[in-house]
Design a protein around this motif. Structure first.
Motif, PDB file in Angstrom:
ATOM      1  N   LEU A   1      42.813  78.017  12.259  1.00 20.23           N
ATOM      2  CA  LEU A   1      42.696  77.324  13.527  1.00 20.23           C
ATOM      3  C   LEU A   1      43.730  77.860  14.500  1.00 20.23           C
ATOM      4  O   LEU A   1      44.860  78.128  14.125  1.00 20.23           O
ATOM      5  N   THR A   2      43.326  77.988  15.748  1.00 21.14           N
ATOM      6  CA  THR A   2      44.276  78.420  16.759  1.00 21.14           C
ATOM      7  C   THR A   2      45.026  77.204  17.292  1.00 21.14           C
ATOM      8  O   THR A   2      44.576  76.060  17.146  1.00 21.14           O
ATOM      9  N   LEU A   3      46.160  77.453  17.916  1.00 22.80           N
ATOM     10  CA  LEU A   3      46.938  76.346  18.482  1.00 22.80           C
ATOM     11  C   LEU A   3      46.167  75.636  19.592  1.00 22.80           C
ATOM     12  O   LEU A   3      46.270  74.419  19.748  1.00 22.80           O
ATOM     13  N   LEU A   4      45.382  76.370  20.339  1.00 21.78           N
ATOM     14  CA  LEU A   4      44.602  75.768  21.415  1.00 21.78           C
ATOM     15  C   LEU A   4      43.561  74.803  20.848  1.00 21.78           C
ATOM     16  O   LEU A   4      43.358  73.708  21.381  1.00 21.78           O
ATOM     17  N   GLU A   5      42.898  75.184  19.756  1.00 22.05           N
ATOM     18  CA  GLU A   5      41.908  74.304  19.127  1.00 22.05           C
ATOM     19  C   GLU A   5      42.558  73.017  18.623  1.00 22.05           C
ATOM     20  O   GLU A   5      42.024  71.923  18.826  1.00 22.05           O
ATOM     21  N   VAL A   6      43.699  73.137  17.994  1.00 24.10           N
ATOM     22  CA  VAL A   6      44.393  71.951  17.479  1.00 24.10           C
ATOM     23  C   VAL A   6      44.859  71.071  18.626  1.00 24.10           C
ATOM     24  O   VAL A   6      44.723  69.839  18.580  1.00 24.10           O
TER      25      VAL A   6
ATOM     26  N   LEU B   1      43.692  67.199  19.338  1.00 19.83           N
ATOM     27  CA  LEU B   1      44.652  66.096  19.365  1.00 19.83           C
ATOM     28  C   LEU B   1      44.543  65.275  20.644  1.00 19.83           C
ATOM     29  O   LEU B   1      44.766  64.064  20.628  1.00 19.83           O
ATOM     30  N   LEU B   2      44.202  65.909  21.752  1.00 19.54           N
ATOM     31  CA  LEU B   2      44.127  65.212  23.037  1.00 19.54           C
ATOM     32  C   LEU B   2      42.761  64.601  23.312  1.00 19.54           C
ATOM     33  O   LEU B   2      42.617  63.824  24.251  1.00 19.54           O
ATOM     34  N   SER B   3      41.766  64.915  22.509  1.00 21.12           N
ATOM     35  CA  SER B   3      40.422  64.401  22.769  1.00 21.12           C
ATOM     36  C   SER B   3      40.291  62.969  22.268  1.00 21.12           C
ATOM     37  O   SER B   3      41.057  62.494  21.439  1.00 21.12           O
ATOM     38  N   LYS B   4      39.281  62.293  22.785  1.00 19.97           N
ATOM     39  CA  LYS B   4      38.986  60.934  22.330  1.00 19.97           C
ATOM     40  C   LYS B   4      38.284  61.034  20.976  1.00 19.97           C
ATOM     41  O   LYS B   4      37.504  61.951  20.737  1.00 19.97           O
ATOM     42  N   PRO B   5      38.521  60.074  20.093  1.00 21.73           N
ATOM     43  CA  PRO B   5      37.909  60.146  18.751  1.00 21.73           C
ATOM     44  C   PRO B   5      36.382  60.132  18.766  1.00 21.73           C
ATOM     45  O   PRO B   5      35.754  60.732  17.916  1.00 21.73           O
ATOM     46  N   GLY B   6      35.757  59.487  19.745  1.00 26.07           N
ATOM     47  CA  GLY B   6      34.301  59.381  19.755  1.00 26.07           C
ATOM     48  C   GLY B   6      33.598  60.494  20.508  1.00 26.07           C
ATOM     49  O   GLY B   6      32.373  60.522  20.567  1.00 26.07           O
ATOM     50  N   SER B   7      34.342  61.416  21.111  1.00 22.35           N
ATOM     51  CA  SER B   7      33.695  62.452  21.916  1.00 22.35           C
ATOM     52  C   SER B   7      32.964  63.447  21.029  1.00 22.35           C
ATOM     53  O   SER B   7      33.339  63.690  19.896  1.00 22.35           O
ATOM     54  N   ARG B   8      31.895  64.010  21.589  1.00 16.71           N
ATOM     55  CA  ARG B   8      31.084  64.945  20.812  1.00 16.71           C
ATOM     56  C   ARG B   8      31.401  66.401  21.144  1.00 16.71           C
ATOM     57  O   ARG B   8      30.658  67.287  20.761  1.00 16.71           O
ATOM     58  N   ASP B   9      32.458  66.636  21.855  1.00 16.10           N
ATOM     59  CA  ASP B   9      32.851  68.012  22.169  1.00 16.10           C
ATOM     60  C   ASP B   9      33.324  68.699  20.904  1.00 16.10           C
ATOM     61  O   ASP B   9      34.024  68.110  20.084  1.00 16.10           O
TER      62      ASP B   9
END
Length: 126
Positions: free
Chosen positions: A77-82, A86-94
């Protein structure tokens, strides 16, 4: 057995350092030794030993994790992916993580000579 293994690895690492097989390790050991001599202090040896261990760990990480030929195409995993995960909402489908693509190992073929010998033993010879 592990004592023999540690003794061998220590000897191998010392020989590599002396003969400049890995120049960055040789440079680190040289500069650390010169700094200890310049400051006339033995108390600086433990931090340099820990730095040396960290360099060895980074070298192992580079070989076993980052090298795609060793781990059959798995990409870490890249740092950008992590960071995005971490900043995304738990329910988002992104999708923040790329799918893992690992090549399958080829199956070994059965020993044909062994199968022939088994048939010969059982009386089913060619």
């Amino acid at each position: 057995l592990y004592q023999l293994n540690i003794r061998y690895l220590t000897w191998y690492l010392m020989v590599d350092t002396v003969f400049y097989e890995k120049p960055y390790i040789s440079l680190y050991v040289f500069l650390a030794g010169m700094h200890c001599i310049l400051t006339e202090s033995v108390t600086k040896v433990p931090p340099y030993v820990m730095g040396f261990i960290i360099i060895l760990c980074l070298e192992n990480y580079k070989h076993y994790v980052s090298d795609a030929t060793y781990n059959e195409g798995y990409q870490q995993l890249t740092l950008l992916e992590v960071f995005k995960a971490l900043l995304s909402k738990p329910g988002s489908r992104d999708r923040f993580f790329e799918p893992i693509l690992v090549n399958k190992r080829a199956k070994r073929r059965a020993n044909r000579r062994g199968a022939r010998n088994l048939r010969r033993i059982h009386g089913d010879a060619n």
